[in-house]
Design a protein around this motif. Sequence first.
Motif, PDB file in Angstrom:
ATOM      1  N   GLY A 176      52.257  33.802  47.972  1.00 22.66           N
ATOM      2  CA  GLY A 176      51.623  34.035  49.269  1.00 22.66           C
ATOM      3  C   GLY A 176      50.856  35.333  49.334  1.00 22.66           C
ATOM      4  N   LYS A 177      51.232  36.320  48.505  1.00 23.80           N
ATOM      5  CA  LYS A 177      50.572  37.626  48.526  1.00 23.80           C
ATOM      6  C   LYS A 177      49.356  37.694  47.604  1.00 23.80           C
ATOM      7  CE  LYS A 177      54.876  40.110  49.528  1.00 23.80           C
ATOM      8  NZ  LYS A 177      55.848  41.122  49.041  1.00 23.80           N
ATOM      9  N   ILE A 178      49.140  36.647  46.844  1.00 20.20           N
ATOM     10  CA  ILE A 178      48.113  36.719  45.815  1.00 20.20           C
ATOM     11  C   ILE A 178      47.225  35.467  45.802  1.00 20.20           C
ATOM     12  CG2 ILE A 178      49.462  35.698  43.928  1.00 20.20           C
ATOM     13  CD1 ILE A 178      48.586  38.092  42.198  1.00 20.20           C
ATOM     14  N   THR A 179      47.478  34.553  46.749  1.00 21.13           N
ATOM     15  CA  THR A 179      46.667  33.335  46.846  1.00 21.13           C
ATOM     16  C   THR A 179      45.192  33.688  47.053  1.00 21.13           C
ATOM     17  OG1 THR A 179      48.512  32.107  47.794  1.00 21.13           O
ATOM     18  CG2 THR A 179      46.316  31.199  48.139  1.00 21.13           C
ATOM     19  N   GLY A 180      44.334  33.046  46.279  1.00 21.95           N
ATOM     20  CA  GLY A 180      42.896  33.300  46.386  1.00 21.95           C
ATOM     21  C   GLY A 180      42.375  34.320  45.401  1.00 21.95           C
ATOM     22  N   ASP A 181      43.282  35.091  44.792  1.00 23.54           N
ATOM     23  CA  ASP A 181      42.840  36.023  43.759  1.00 23.54           C
ATOM     24  C   ASP A 181      42.565  35.268  42.465  1.00 23.54           C
ATOM     25  OD1 ASP A 181      42.788  38.525  45.119  1.00 23.54           O
ATOM     26  OD2 ASP A 181      44.975  38.547  45.105  1.00 23.54           O
ATOM     27  N   LEU A 182      41.952  35.938  41.521  1.00 23.27           N
ATOM     28  CA  LEU A 182      41.390  35.282  40.340  1.00 23.27           C
ATOM     29  C   LEU A 182      41.920  35.882  39.046  1.00 23.27           C
ATOM     30  CD1 LEU A 182      37.785  35.610  41.733  1.00 23.27           C
ATOM     31  CD2 LEU A 182      38.996  33.424  41.596  1.00 23.27           C
ATOM     32  N   ALA A 183      41.808  35.117  37.983  1.00 21.77           N
ATOM     33  CA  ALA A 183      42.130  35.622  36.652  1.00 21.77           C
ATOM     34  C   ALA A 183      41.253  34.926  35.628  1.00 21.77           C
ATOM     35  CB  ALA A 183      43.605  35.410  36.320  1.00 21.77           C
ATOM     36  N   ALA A 184      40.995  35.619  34.532  1.00 22.53           N
ATOM     37  CA  ALA A 184      40.210  35.062  33.424  1.00 22.53           C
ATOM     38  C   ALA A 184      41.096  34.973  32.194  1.00 22.53           C
ATOM     39  CB  ALA A 184      39.002  35.955  33.139  1.00 22.53           C
ATOM     40  N   TRP A 185      41.243  33.767  31.667  1.00 25.01           N
ATOM     41  CA  TRP A 185      42.054  33.543  30.462  1.00 25.01           C
ATOM     42  C   TRP A 185      41.442  32.406  29.647  1.00 25.01           C
ATOM     43  CZ3 TRP A 185      45.559  36.916  28.941  1.00 25.01           C
ATOM     44  CH2 TRP A 185      46.337  37.629  29.868  1.00 25.01           C
ATOM     45  N   PHE A 206      47.161  28.184  38.848  1.00 29.37           N
ATOM     46  CA  PHE A 206      45.720  28.430  38.820  1.00 29.37           C
ATOM     47  C   PHE A 206      44.940  27.130  38.939  1.00 29.37           C
ATOM     48  CE2 PHE A 206      47.290  32.284  36.765  1.00 29.37           C
ATOM     49  CZ  PHE A 206      46.490  33.256  37.343  1.00 29.37           C
ATOM     50  N   ASP A 207      44.021  27.102  39.901  1.00 31.69           N
ATOM     51  CA  ASP A 207      43.018  26.047  39.965  1.00 31.69           C
ATOM     52  C   ASP A 207      41.798  26.546  39.184  1.00 31.69           C
ATOM     53  OD1 ASP A 207      44.596  24.479  41.692  1.00 31.69           O
ATOM     54  OD2 ASP A 207      43.883  25.611  43.434  1.00 31.69           O
ATOM     55  N   ILE A 208      41.386  25.808  38.182  1.00 33.83           N
ATOM     56  CA  ILE A 208      40.269  26.242  37.345  1.00 33.83           C
ATOM     57  C   ILE A 208      38.967  26.069  38.116  1.00 33.83           C
ATOM     58  CG2 ILE A 208      39.017  25.837  35.181  1.00 33.83           C
ATOM     59  CD1 ILE A 208      41.728  24.853  34.025  1.00 33.83           C
ATOM     60  N   VAL A 209      38.253  27.184  38.302  1.00 37.63           N
ATOM     61  CA  VAL A 209      37.004  27.152  39.084  1.00 37.63           C
ATOM     62  C   VAL A 209      35.759  27.230  38.205  1.00 37.63           C
ATOM     63  CG1 VAL A 209      38.085  28.112  41.150  1.00 37.63           C
ATOM     64  CG2 VAL A 209      37.108  29.673  39.437  1.00 37.63           C
ATOM     65  N   TRP A 210      35.955  27.614  36.933  1.00 39.18           N
ATOM     66  CA  TRP A 210      34.827  27.675  36.003  1.00 39.18           C
ATOM     67  C   TRP A 210      35.350  27.624  34.585  1.00 39.18           C
ATOM     68  CZ3 TRP A 210      33.334  30.775  31.942  1.00 39.18           C
ATOM     69  CH2 TRP A 210      32.009  30.615  31.484  1.00 39.18           C
ATOM     70  N   SER A 211      34.603  26.998  33.699  1.00 39.41           N
ATOM     71  CA  SER A 211      34.990  26.933  32.291  1.00 39.41           C
ATOM     72  C   SER A 211      33.747  26.945  31.416  1.00 39.41           C
ATOM     73  CB  SER A 211      35.797  25.656  32.008  1.00 39.41           C
ATOM     74  OG  SER A 211      36.042  25.506  30.620  1.00 39.41           O
ATOM     75  N   SER A 212      33.882  27.538  30.239  1.00 35.74           N
ATOM     76  CA  SER A 212      32.792  27.471  29.257  1.00 35.74           C
ATOM     77  C   SER A 212      32.778  26.109  28.560  1.00 35.74           C
ATOM     78  CB  SER A 212      32.943  28.572  28.207  1.00 35.74           C
ATOM     79  OG  SER A 212      34.105  28.356  27.420  1.00 35.74           O
TER      80      SER A 212
END
Length: 411
Positions: A268-277, A374-380
């Motif tokens: 709940g404190k981090i929903t909407g934030d992003l990560a790259a992996w 994580f919901d993937i929002v972009w991929s190579s």
Amino acid sequence: MRKYIFLLIISLIVLALFAWIVKKQVFKNDGEVKVGVLFSKTGTMANSEQPVINAVLLAIEEINTRGGIKGQKIIPVAYDAASNWKRYGTLAETMIKKDKVDIIFACWTSASRKKVKEVVEKYNNLLIYSTQYEGIEQSPNIIYLGTTPNQQIIPAIAWTVNNYGKKVFLVGSNYIFPHVANEIITHEVKNLGGNIVGEAYIPLGSNNVDHAINDILKSQPDIIFNTINGDSNIAFFTRLNTLASDIKRPVVMSFSLSPEDINKIGAGKITGDLAAWSYFITQNLPENSDFLKAYQNKYGSTKNINDPAVTAYAGVYLWAQAANEAPSLTPNVIYNFMLRQSVASPAGVIYIDPYNAHAWRTVMLGKINNKGLFDIVWSSYNPIEPIVYPEFNTRAEWELFEYKLYLAEVD
């Protein structure tokens, strides 16, 4: 006739002797192949590195059930580096000199990798490094499987700036990787017409984050690019939400945030934030389904699995393939055989570039949902070629820049 018989006997003796020598080279540990497993089970990096240990041990167990290395059992030799980068170097030396390991799977931080690098180069051993890092390094004793900046950081910058705004704040742990990463981020943000409105560093393992957050709130950025490592992430996100409770806080794009950290912060404190992996647990691949099932069966939960863990898991298979093909386990022989390897991993296809010993990797950007996944929002979609030295500086300039950072850490 007797002459030919004599020559035949001599030839057979020579062949038998050669086969014996090769066998002794391959299996110098009495029919066992010892591998070092050197990560942190305690300290600030434990949340991040424990899943890597688990994944390496799982891969070793699976390979042993399939015959090991040419019928020989793989024996893991594991130590706890306790999140102390100097201890990594000491224990790596113990593994090589006392335990006689043939290879070492080790390290998360660049500071720890630098210490192990010194040791494997001194004793001509081999390190498999599975964490994303700053690049700017090549060694004939290291295979680099984690992403370089052009495979992780640079795609994330372009997507985030285009979608969230051009005012950027940089926050990171105070060691090599975040400083180099932020040098690259600064260059890329300026190229995109953005500007850096602030920059702050936190000692690795410190929970004293308020000074950084206060600077963030004063500068009112659109985006925070986060290169904090270890459990300092928990303190950072917790305090960010507390201190920014009365305002809409900026989105955070993280480059080293582990699922275990997210679990402890609270979704709940981090929903909407992003990560790259290069790996998210939600990836829909048959290899990922098989891996998750095996990990669940062995460890009881898959909640803490992260990208470097899956990369290390793939790394064990890449090494085993090379070891089963090679005539010996001599490090330089295995190194050369690894340069021709690829594997269909839970993160997709990983293959090693024969020119720089880094891996081609697919990159993804994920947005944290209310379940902490994580919901993937972009991929190579396809693997990206690794570029070890970002092209806006020369190799010499990058190496000098990083060397000064390393000396500052040593001091």
